[in-house]
Design an enzyme around this catalytic site. Structure first.
Site, mmCIF file in Angstrom:
data_model
loop_
_atom_site.group_PDB
_atom_site.id
_atom_site.type_symbol
_atom_site.label_atom_id
_atom_site.label_comp_id
_atom_site.label_asym_id
_atom_site.label_seq_id
_atom_site.Cartn_x
_atom_site.Cartn_y
_atom_site.Cartn_z
ATOM 1 N N HIS A 64 0.848 -1.204 0.000
ATOM 2 C CA HIS A 64 0.000 0.000 0.000
ATOM 3 C C HIS A 64 0.879 1.248 0.000
ATOM 4 O O HIS A 64 0.521 2.254 -0.585
ATOM 5 C CB HIS A 64 -0.874 0.071 1.267
ATOM 6 C CG HIS A 64 -1.678 -1.153 1.517
ATOM 7 N ND1 HIS A 64 -2.751 -1.501 0.733
ATOM 8 C CD2 HIS A 64 -1.560 -2.124 2.454
ATOM 9 C CE1 HIS A 64 -3.258 -2.635 1.193
ATOM 10 N NE2 HIS A 64 -2.569 -3.029 2.224
ATOM 11 N N HIS A 94 4.647 6.457 7.196
ATOM 12 C CA HIS A 94 4.505 6.092 5.795
ATOM 13 C C HIS A 94 3.981 7.300 5.037
ATOM 14 O O HIS A 94 3.647 8.312 5.646
ATOM 15 C CB HIS A 94 3.538 4.901 5.644
ATOM 16 C CG HIS A 94 2.174 5.233 6.120
ATOM 17 N ND1 HIS A 94 1.786 5.075 7.456
ATOM 18 C CD2 HIS A 94 1.109 5.793 5.493
ATOM 19 C CE1 HIS A 94 0.553 5.491 7.594
ATOM 20 N NE2 HIS A 94 0.126 5.943 6.429
ATOM 21 N N HIS A 96 1.572 8.920 1.505
ATOM 22 C CA HIS A 96 0.556 8.752 0.451
ATOM 23 C C HIS A 96 0.912 9.758 -0.634
ATOM 24 O O HIS A 96 1.321 10.883 -0.308
ATOM 25 C CB HIS A 96 -0.840 9.060 0.993
ATOM 26 C CG HIS A 96 -1.245 8.179 2.143
ATOM 27 N ND1 HIS A 96 -1.948 7.000 1.983
ATOM 28 C CD2 HIS A 96 -1.014 8.301 3.477
ATOM 29 C CE1 HIS A 96 -2.163 6.450 3.174
ATOM 30 N NE2 HIS A 96 -1.594 7.212 4.102
ATOM 31 N N GLU A 106 -4.059 13.044 1.392
ATOM 32 C CA GLU A 106 -5.357 12.452 1.768
ATOM 33 C C GLU A 106 -6.269 13.570 2.290
ATOM 34 O O GLU A 106 -7.348 13.806 1.747
ATOM 35 C CB GLU A 106 -5.149 11.376 2.833
ATOM 36 C CG GLU A 106 -4.244 10.248 2.325
ATOM 37 C CD GLU A 106 -4.613 8.900 2.863
ATOM 38 O OE1 GLU A 106 -4.494 8.700 4.083
ATOM 39 O OE2 GLU A 106 -5.039 8.046 2.087
ATOM 40 N N HIS A 119 2.318 10.301 7.213
ATOM 41 C CA HIS A 119 1.578 9.922 8.423
ATOM 42 C C HIS A 119 2.520 9.275 9.432
ATOM 43 O O HIS A 119 3.131 8.245 9.139
ATOM 44 C CB HIS A 119 0.459 8.934 8.066
ATOM 45 C CG HIS A 119 -0.675 9.580 7.343
ATOM 46 N ND1 HIS A 119 -1.599 8.866 6.607
ATOM 47 C CD2 HIS A 119 -1.039 10.877 7.230
ATOM 48 C CE1 HIS A 119 -2.482 9.691 6.078
ATOM 49 N NE2 HIS A 119 -2.174 10.923 6.444
ATOM 50 N N THR A 199 -7.125 5.344 7.072
ATOM 51 C CA THR A 199 -7.557 5.700 5.711
ATOM 52 C C THR A 199 -7.381 4.533 4.744
ATOM 53 O O THR A 199 -7.570 4.675 3.548
ATOM 54 C CB THR A 199 -6.735 6.887 5.186
ATOM 55 O OG1 THR A 199 -5.359 6.482 5.165
ATOM 56 C CG2 THR A 199 -6.917 8.106 6.064
HETATM 57 C C1 LIG Z 1 -2.348 2.504 10.964
HETATM 58 C C2 LIG Z 1 -2.469 3.189 9.636
HETATM 59 C C3 LIG Z 1 -2.556 2.425 8.474
HETATM 60 C C4 LIG Z 1 -2.649 3.085 7.239
HETATM 61 N N1 LIG Z 1 -2.674 4.439 7.164
HETATM 62 O O1 LIG Z 1 -2.762 5.072 5.967
HETATM 63 C C5 LIG Z 1 -2.597 5.210 8.294
HETATM 64 O O2 LIG Z 1 -2.574 6.438 8.135
HETATM 65 C C6 LIG Z 1 -2.511 4.557 9.564
HETATM 66 ZN ZN LIG Z 2 -1.690 6.893 6.124
#
Ligand SMILES: Cc1ccn(O)c(=O)c1
Ligand SMILES: [Zn+2]
Length: 261
Positions: A64, A94, A96, A106, A119, A199
């Protein structure tokens, strides 16, 4: 080809409700943040990040996003203050991002997207024994969201982008020690906060969101390196570039967004 399209549709945000009905819940994330509709709350203290003794362990591609994980066996790296009743432990961060600079974040601000969103995921180890238990509790997680704007090179992001070639395929993982995410913070810690969710599936409504108002700046070149990651594993014949791994804004459903001073 049609089967790929069908597969793509099945895993797209608009289809998640079939397997995760909470996708249509009352506190889903992300949301569109409208600054002048956020209420300034004088009781909201500043957020405090104690990352100085943080211990990064590895960097991986989970299919992801690209994730940097931390040792969360004690309170060595925590976020506290602001809307939080106690310290929350840093577990992972991580990103996005989109396929082009004008979308990828997001959360949006007055309908505008940033190129990416970082995030930093923390969990309430005071009230819950494990991350997984916290991830299903209404006050279990605290995610610090930081917008990424495109412009000049980010001075420290190369530490991450230089490692991305080692985690190109879904399921790949490699050592990633001594990285302190403090170097990824903007100058101001002013924030918006609201109650929301993960998300990505399982979309648990367990997140206290703290979204910083100021973005950090990274270059288009640095962001381009994230787009060479793949959603797919080394053994799969279809190579799907990892991009547009962001969920669009969800209905506010009467929630209040508060603003720090
Ligand atoms: C725990 C978790 C998993 C995926 N994402 O996008 C988040 O922001 C937090
Ligand atoms: Zn995230």
């Amino acid at each position: 080809y049609l089967s790929l399209l069908f597969l793509g549709w099945l895993t797209s945000p608009s289809a998640w409700h079939n397997k995760y009905p909470v996708a249509h819940g009352s506190r889903q994330s992300p949301i569109d943040i409208v600054p002048h509709q956020a209420s300034r709350d004088p009781n909201l203290s500043q957020i405090v990040l104690n990352y100085d003794r943080c211990t990064s362990i590895n960097i991986s591609n989970n299919g992801h996003s690209v994730v940097v994980e931390f040792d969360d066996t004690d309170d060595r790296s925590v976020i506290q203050g602001g809307p939080l009743d106690n310290p929350y432990r840093l577990k992972q961060f991580h990103f996005h991002w989109g396929e082009k600079g004008c979308e990828g974040s997001e959360h949006t601000v007055s309908g505008n997207s940033y190129a990416s969103e970082l995030h930093l995921v923390h969990w309430n180890a005071v009230k819950y024994k494990t991350f997984d238990e916290a991830a299903t509790a209404p006050d279990g997680l605290a995610v610090l969201g930081i917008f990424l704007d495109t412009g000049d090179d980010h001075r420290w992001l190369h530490t991450i982008t230089d490692a991305l070639y080692m985690v190109k395929f879904k399921g790949s993982i490699t050592d990633f020690k001594d990285f302190n995410p403090k170097c990824l913070l903007p100058s101001s810690l002013h924030y918006w906060t609201y109650l929301g969710s993960l998300t990505t599936p399982p979309l648990h409504e367990s997140v206290i969101w703290i979204v910083l108002k100021d973005p950090i700046t990274v270059s288009e070149k640095q962001l381009g390196k994230f787009r060479m990651l793949l959603f797919t594993g080394e053994e799969e014949d279809q190579r799907l570039r990892m991009e547009n791994n962001f969920r669009p804004p969800q209905p506010l459903k009467g929630r209040k967004v508060r603003s720090s001073n």
